[in-house]
Write a protein that holds these residues in place. Sequence first.
Motif, mmCIF file in Angstrom:
data_model
loop_
_atom_site.group_PDB
_atom_site.id
_atom_site.type_symbol
_atom_site.label_atom_id
_atom_site.label_comp_id
_atom_site.label_asym_id
_atom_site.label_seq_id
_atom_site.Cartn_x
_atom_site.Cartn_y
_atom_site.Cartn_z
ATOM 1 N N SER A 82 11.161 6.529 -4.199
ATOM 2 C CA SER A 82 11.296 5.234 -4.854
ATOM 3 C C SER A 82 10.916 4.160 -3.834
ATOM 4 N N GLU A 83 10.721 2.931 -4.301
ATOM 5 C CA GLU A 83 10.409 1.828 -3.372
ATOM 6 C C GLU A 83 11.541 1.625 -2.372
ATOM 7 N N LEU A 84 12.775 1.727 -2.837
ATOM 8 C CA LEU A 84 13.928 1.558 -1.956
ATOM 9 C C LEU A 84 13.945 2.628 -0.872
ATOM 10 N N GLN A 85 13.757 3.886 -1.268
ATOM 11 C CA GLN A 85 13.725 4.974 -0.290
ATOM 12 C C GLN A 85 12.599 4.751 0.720
ATOM 13 N N ALA A 86 11.406 4.420 0.224
ATOM 14 C CA ALA A 86 10.248 4.222 1.100
ATOM 15 C C ALA A 86 10.504 3.098 2.097
ATOM 16 N N SER A 87 11.074 2.005 1.630
ATOM 17 C CA SER A 87 11.352 0.877 2.510
ATOM 18 C C SER A 87 12.317 1.268 3.624
ATOM 19 N N HIS A 88 13.389 1.951 3.266
ATOM 20 C CA HIS A 88 14.376 2.347 4.270
ATOM 21 C C HIS A 88 13.805 3.394 5.231
ATOM 22 N N ILE A 89 13.033 4.327 4.728
ATOM 23 C CA ILE A 89 12.417 5.328 5.610
ATOM 24 C C ILE A 89 11.477 4.647 6.594
ATOM 25 N N PHE A 90 10.699 3.688 6.121
ATOM 26 C CA PHE A 90 9.808 2.962 7.023
ATOM 27 C C PHE A 90 10.608 2.283 8.132
ATOM 28 N N HIS A 91 11.669 1.583 7.758
ATOM 29 C CA HIS A 91 12.460 0.854 8.751
ATOM 30 C C HIS A 91 13.190 1.797 9.711
ATOM 31 N N ASN A 139 -0.756 0.220 21.491
ATOM 32 C CA ASN A 139 0.067 -0.624 22.352
ATOM 33 C C ASN A 139 0.938 0.116 23.363
ATOM 34 N N THR A 140 0.865 1.436 23.391
ATOM 35 C CA THR A 140 1.651 2.196 24.363
ATOM 36 C C THR A 140 0.764 3.261 24.989
ATOM 37 N N ILE A 141 1.289 3.930 25.994
ATOM 38 C CA ILE A 141 0.545 5.032 26.602
ATOM 39 C C ILE A 141 1.050 6.377 26.074
ATOM 40 N N LEU A 142 1.865 6.349 25.024
ATOM 41 C CA LEU A 142 2.397 7.569 24.435
ATOM 42 C C LEU A 142 1.285 8.399 23.796
ATOM 43 N N VAL A 143 1.400 9.699 23.932
ATOM 44 C CA VAL A 143 0.574 10.610 23.149
ATOM 45 C C VAL A 143 1.319 10.777 21.827
ATOM 46 N N VAL A 144 0.678 10.410 20.734
ATOM 47 C CA VAL A 144 1.338 10.411 19.433
ATOM 48 C C VAL A 144 0.713 11.471 18.531
ATOM 49 N N ASP A 145 1.555 12.347 18.031
ATOM 50 C CA ASP A 145 1.136 13.376 17.082
ATOM 51 C C ASP A 145 1.821 13.048 15.758
ATOM 52 N N ALA A 146 1.047 12.937 14.701
ATOM 53 C CA ALA A 146 1.643 12.544 13.415
ATOM 54 C C ALA A 146 1.152 13.438 12.287
ATOM 55 N N GLU A 147 2.068 13.740 11.390
ATOM 56 C CA GLU A 147 1.744 14.470 10.165
ATOM 57 C C GLU A 147 2.527 13.802 9.036
ATOM 58 N N ILE A 148 1.805 13.114 8.181
ATOM 59 C CA ILE A 148 2.430 12.441 7.047
ATOM 60 C C ILE A 148 1.775 12.986 5.787
ATOM 61 N N ALA A 149 2.579 13.496 4.889
ATOM 62 C CA ALA A 149 2.036 14.029 3.640
ATOM 63 C C ALA A 149 1.279 12.919 2.914
ATOM 64 N N PRO A 150 -0.005 13.117 2.623
ATOM 65 C CA PRO A 150 -0.814 12.061 1.994
ATOM 66 C C PRO A 150 -0.268 11.597 0.637
ATOM 67 N N ASP A 151 0.455 12.482 -0.056
ATOM 68 C CA ASP A 151 0.984 12.140 -1.378
ATOM 69 C C ASP A 151 2.453 11.725 -1.322
ATOM 70 N N ILE A 152 2.959 11.375 -0.141
ATOM 71 C CA ILE A 152 4.387 11.085 0.031
ATOM 72 C C ILE A 152 4.863 9.951 -0.873
ATOM 73 N N ASN A 153 3.980 9.001 -1.171
ATOM 74 C CA ASN A 153 4.384 7.854 -2.005
ATOM 75 C C ASN A 153 4.891 8.289 -3.374
ATOM 76 N N THR A 154 4.367 9.398 -3.898
ATOM 77 C CA THR A 154 4.759 9.830 -5.243
ATOM 78 C C THR A 154 6.149 10.450 -5.287
ATOM 79 N N TYR A 155 6.715 10.755 -4.131
ATOM 80 C CA TYR A 155 8.005 11.430 -4.084
ATOM 81 C C TYR A 155 9.175 10.507 -3.780
ATOM 82 N N LYS A 211 0.822 -1.218 0.000
ATOM 83 C CA LYS A 211 0.000 0.000 0.000
ATOM 84 C C LYS A 211 0.855 1.267 0.000
ATOM 85 N N GLY A 212 2.158 1.124 0.130
ATOM 86 C CA GLY A 212 3.038 2.282 0.111
ATOM 87 C C GLY A 212 3.408 2.770 1.498
ATOM 88 N N LEU A 213 4.343 3.696 1.519
ATOM 89 C CA LEU A 213 4.885 4.205 2.778
ATOM 90 C C LEU A 213 3.819 4.903 3.617
#
Length: 173
Positions: free
Chosen positions: A67-76, A49-65, A33-35
């Motif tokens: 490569s698969e290799l970049q996305a995989s490494h960024i995820f990890h 699974n945690t008690i952390l307060v999590v604030d997230a901002e992920i650009a919805p179109d990030i997949n278009t920017y 499904k992409g990054l």
Amino acid sequence: VEQIDFSMKSLANVITDIRNYIFDLRPQALKDKGLYARLQGLIQELKVNTILVVDAEIAPDINTYLSELQASHIFHIAHEALANIVRHAKARKVSVRLTHTNGNVILQIEDDGIGFKVPREIRHGHRGLANIQQRASTIGANLVIKSDPVQGGTLFTLALREYQSMLKRTFKP
């Protein structure tokens, strides 16, 4: 009483192991499904699974920017950084930002935990940090880790040229 205490601790360890196993698997199931989807899954697991307060901002179109290799490494990298926060930081809050601007993709992960002394040279003894550094190097990203063991808090910043900008630079007409 000691037997009950031991059993409760053992059960808590099993629950933690199961959560960690699920935590690792669910985002992997979203790989196709992409990054964006994978990071959303990772963040959702963190919230559940945690008690952390999590604030997230992920650009919805990030997949278009990326490569698969970049996305995989960024995820990890994000996965490893968040796992380190959960295991070591004693944080209450974490912020995850993945944006793109001016031909660059920026990942920032910040926590309000206890901080740590960032080693001058990251070696294999720092497995999580060494993995992050190696992955960043593999995709040609600039990695900066700022942490304050006195005041607390850690900020990971990963910056790299977006895939489309790299292609334009390489294959100019």
